[in-house]
Design an enzyme around this catalytic site. Structure first.
Site, PDB file in Angstrom:
ATOM      1  N   HIS A   1       0.829  -1.206   0.000  1.00  0.00           N
ATOM      2  CA  HIS A   1       0.000   0.000   0.000  1.00  0.00           C
ATOM      3  C   HIS A   1       0.867   1.261   0.000  1.00  0.00           C
ATOM      4  CE1 HIS A   1      -2.974  -2.987   1.103  1.00  0.00           C
ATOM      5  NE2 HIS A   1      -3.931  -2.089   0.998  1.00  0.00           N
TER       6      HIS A   1
ATOM      7  N   HIS B   1       2.042  -4.065   9.123  1.00  0.00           N
ATOM      8  CA  HIS B   1       3.403  -3.795   8.674  1.00  0.00           C
ATOM      9  C   HIS B   1       4.190  -3.100   9.781  1.00  0.00           C
ATOM     10  CE1 HIS B   1       2.640  -4.869   4.458  1.00  0.00           C
ATOM     11  NE2 HIS B   1       1.471  -4.252   4.600  1.00  0.00           N
TER      12      HIS B   1
END
Length: 271
Positions: free
Chosen positions: A193, A235
């Site tokens: 992303h 993440h």
């Protein structure tokens, strides 16, 4: 002379070191040395015979163990620095994962953070680019949209390849969603992303005429999309930062292989 001899004999008698129990201090015993040397030779021969009779695997293990122990006891400065930075990254990522689950401190905002992450997903962007490409009637618009589609496809392939090589898991045990499986975004490093948001923001800033407020909002959107993945626990911080770097490099790659208008028209006619 005769008087001096009895005196020297008396001194020898009175000397404590001349007694039998202290003779080993003055001169070594040959028998003990020979027995010790023979014992050492026999033990050395027995050790060599045992080493020859042992398997080669055991020999390799015995040779490798001391080296591994030395490396663990005496790590290099680079190893210490890398492990320290890795520990700091994991600790900070866990603290910033405020929306990792419903029981977290910001668990109520998890759905909103997920929605922000969807705006940086590859599938909606590819679908939107295809729809705009079908409805576009200008050559310049089709050229930009075709190159944008190429950039999105390259981003998915590059990030998926890097994630398969690294195979780093996130700070929390969170399973990827359906859209993540479709774009093969299943591991943590680098953040897909973040790379996509950085690439798209740079692409639009370079090829679209936007007002200054829109340009600022575009940069803020890219930053929010990247760090929303840390808040949701998918993440680490370094995954997002590396994703921003890879996104910029992907933009530079697309600029190098930019397809001309004729090439885009040929591909559209084939499609």
């Amino acid at each position: 002379m005769p008087a001096s001899q009895p005196r020297s004999r008396a001194r020898d008698r009175n000397n404590v070191l001349n007694r039998a129990e202290f003779l080993s201090l003055n001169q070594p015993l040959k028998g003990n040395q020979e027995s010790r040397s023979s014992g050492r030779k026999q033990s050395g021969q027995a050790g060599t015979a045992g080493a020859q009779n042992s398997n080669p695997k055991e020999r390799r293990q015995s040779q490798q163990l001391p080296e591994e122990d030395c490396m663990q006891l005496n790590p290099s400065f680079k190893g210490i620095a890398f492990n320290s930075l890795l520990a700091i990254d994991i600790c900070m990522s866990k603290r910033l994962g405020v929306c990792a689950n419903r029981a977290s401190s910001w668990g109520g905002a998890r759905s909103m953070i997920n929605l922000l992450g969807i705006t940086g997903h590859g599938i909606p962007w590819i679908a939107g680019t295809l729809i705009c490409l079908v409805k576009s009637s200008t050559l310049a618009g089709q050229e930009v949209l075709m190159n944008l589609l190429l950039a999105l496809l390259l981003d998915i392939m590059i990030v998926a390849g890097l994630q398969k090589l690294a195979k780093r898991k996130g700070p929390y045990d969170i399973s990827p969603g359906l859209l993540d499986y479709l774009t093969m975004d299943t591991y943590a490093f680098p953040a897909g992303h973040a790379s996509r948001a950085a690439m798209l923001s740079k692409f639009f800033l370079n090829h679209l005429v936007l007002a200054i407020p829109l340009r600022i909002l575009l940069v803020l959107w890219a930053l929010c999309v990247g760090f929303s993945r840390v808040m949701i626990g998918r993440h680490h911080i370094t995954d997002v930062l590396s994703g921003f770097v890879f996104g910029y490099l992907q933009f530079r790659l697309v600029e190098l292989i930019w397809m001309s208008s004729n090439t885009c028209q040929m591909l559209i006619s084939i499609w």
